[in-house]
Design an enzyme around this catalytic site. Structure first.
Site, PDB file in Angstrom:
ATOM      1  N   SER A  80       0.841  -1.203   0.000  1.00  0.00           N
ATOM      2  CA  SER A  80       0.000   0.000   0.000  1.00  0.00           C
ATOM      3  C   SER A  80       0.870   1.245   0.000  1.00  0.00           C
ATOM      4  O   SER A  80       1.981   1.239   0.542  1.00  0.00           O
ATOM      5  CB  SER A  80      -0.844  -0.030   1.278  1.00  0.00           C
TER       6      SER A  80
ATOM      7  N   TYR B  80      -1.783  -0.804  11.144  1.00  0.00           N
ATOM      8  CA  TYR B  80      -2.082  -1.367   9.818  1.00  0.00           C
ATOM      9  C   TYR B  80      -0.895  -1.151   8.885  1.00  0.00           C
ATOM     10  O   TYR B  80      -0.409  -2.081   8.234  1.00  0.00           O
ATOM     11  CB  TYR B  80      -3.347  -0.717   9.220  1.00  0.00           C
TER      12      TYR B  80
ATOM     13  N   LYS C 238       2.103  -3.757   6.868  1.00  0.00           N
ATOM     14  CA  LYS C 238       2.556  -3.752   5.463  1.00  0.00           C
ATOM     15  C   LYS C 238       4.078  -3.626   5.403  1.00  0.00           C
ATOM     16  O   LYS C 238       4.733  -4.296   4.593  1.00  0.00           O
ATOM     17  CB  LYS C 238       1.890  -2.611   4.683  1.00  0.00           C
TER      18      LYS C 238
END
Ligand code: NAD
Ligand code: WQD
Length: 338
Positions: free
Chosen positions: A126, A150, A154
């Site tokens: 992302s 979050y 990643k």
């Protein structure tokens, strides 16, 4: 080369569109999803679009025995790995759940893949890994940082893939850094269906235009941007799905660790998005301005040259396509609600 692809998270928003792109490209597809943020009717809808359905297994990427069975029973050549939890705000409240699901799940998947000698993975990274970038457009060599658990998942998974490739260079690994996926399949059969109040801009706009929400709250109009509202690189989900097929083709030619941005390279403000949505769909999106949302950045868009150069991929759908397809999907959701 025709292959069987295991798509984790394949009933979700991006995974479902990628299943369509894979089936249309002639691959066979098996979906593994625990349905924590999607529902199984998506499989039939993919079948309606493609005239053939992917295989479907309801289950969890953290379940080693199940994964082993899948690799034993299906002749899987590659994995497209979408499964994960993705709500930035929730991740601040539930960091352990996010690390456990996203990081442990991915580790489990990679270890089972290695045991089964399946060494090709396309991973959903992302633009969140760029944190608050010093400038735009963002190239792949920008420093990485994060503002949420979050985002940290990643970063960790990107590092795991890099370390794995360093130690075992016969893997074929892609880290695809998506910017802001929006829109829906033009059939109106699949799209994004957020549970509860949407966090992201496009579904909130569509629900407001449909009268399901009273008004959109714009999080800040005093950023250093064209009109003071946040600027992002919105990308049609079907273009994004096609980028996955291109990445898979690329990996089939070489053992490599590929890291690329998938975006349009164009920045659009919140006000520009509202205006495009209203104009395209002849509807009204009432809004009010509020304070900035914690953790938001002013602007973020991709330098897309590397994806074009390596994969021959670039987005082709316009902002109007994104607005029209989101609206069609929103209306088909309304019509299918009993
Ligand atoms: P989504 O929630 O619609 O899809 C994810 C799917 O994974 C869901 O169907 C969910 O049920 C499934 N899932 C979650 N945990 C699982 C587990 N442990 N085992 C099996 N299935 C599980 O999300 P999406 O928008 O399609 O995102 C797909 C991937 O792309 C995610 O990894 C996300 O972090 C990443 N991503 C999304 C965006 C975005 O804006 N949507 C942007 C960048 C990256
Ligand atoms: C876009 C713009 C908001 C909602 C998030 C994640 C990111 C990635 C994609 C996965 C911003 C504004 C929004 C609203 C608003 N996901 N906005 N009112 O923040 O770029 O990215 O989703 O990796 O990690 O952080 O996307 O759609 O939430 O916001 O004014 O009700 O719209 O402030 O400027 P974002 P978004």
């Amino acid at each position: 080369m025709k292959t069987t692809i295991l798509v984790t998270g394949g009933t979700g928003f991006i995974g479902s569109h990628t299943c369509v792109a894979l089936l249309e490209a002639g691959h066979d597809v098996v979906v593994l999803d625990n349905l924590c943020n999607s529902d199984a009717t998506v499989i039939k809808r993919i079948g309606q679009i493609c005239n053939r359905e992917p295989g479907f297994i309801e289950g969890d990427i953290r379940d080693s025995a199940l994964l082993k069975n899948i690799f034993d029973e299906h002749n899987v050549n590659a994995v497209m790995h979408f499964a994960g939890l993705k709500a930035v705000g929730d991740s601040v409240q539930l960091p352990l759940a996010y690390y456990e699901n996203n990081v442990s799940g991915t580790l489990n998947l990679l270890m089972t893949m290695r045991a089964a000698a399946v060494k090709t993975m396309v991973f959903s990274s992302s633009a969140t890994v760029y944190g608050n970038p010093a400038s735009v457009p963002i190239t792949e060599d920008f420093p990485r940082s994060t503002t949420s658990p979050y985002g940290a998942t990643k970063l960790v998974i990107e590092d795991i893939l890099a370390d794995l490739y360093q130690a075992e260079p016969d893997w074929r690994l892609a880290r695809l850094r998506y910017f802001n996926p929006v829109g829906a399949h033009e059939s109106g059969l699949i799209g994004e269906n957020p549970r509860g109040v949407p966090n992201n801009l496009m579904p909130f706009i569509a629900q407001t235009a449909a009268g399901l929400r009273e008004e959109l709250t714009i999080f800040g109009d005093n950023y250093d941007t064209i009109d003071g509202t946040g600027v992002r690189d919105y990308l049609h989900v079907v273009d994004l799905a096609n980028g996955h097929v291109a990445a898979l083709d690329y990996l089939q030619q070489r053992q490599e660790l590929l890291t690329v941005n998938l975006g349009t390279g164009q920045g659009i403000s919140v006000l520009e998005m509202i205006s495009a949505f209203e104009k395209t769909n002849h509807c009204n999106v009432p809004y009010r301005i509020s304070d900035r949302r914690t953790g938001d950045i002013a602007k973020c868009w991709a330098d897309t040259r590397l994806a074009c150069q390596l994969l021959g991929w670039q987005s082709s759908r316009t902002l109007e396509n994104m607005c029209a397809d989101s609206w069609r999907w929103q209306n088909s959701l309304r019509n299918s609600t009993p």
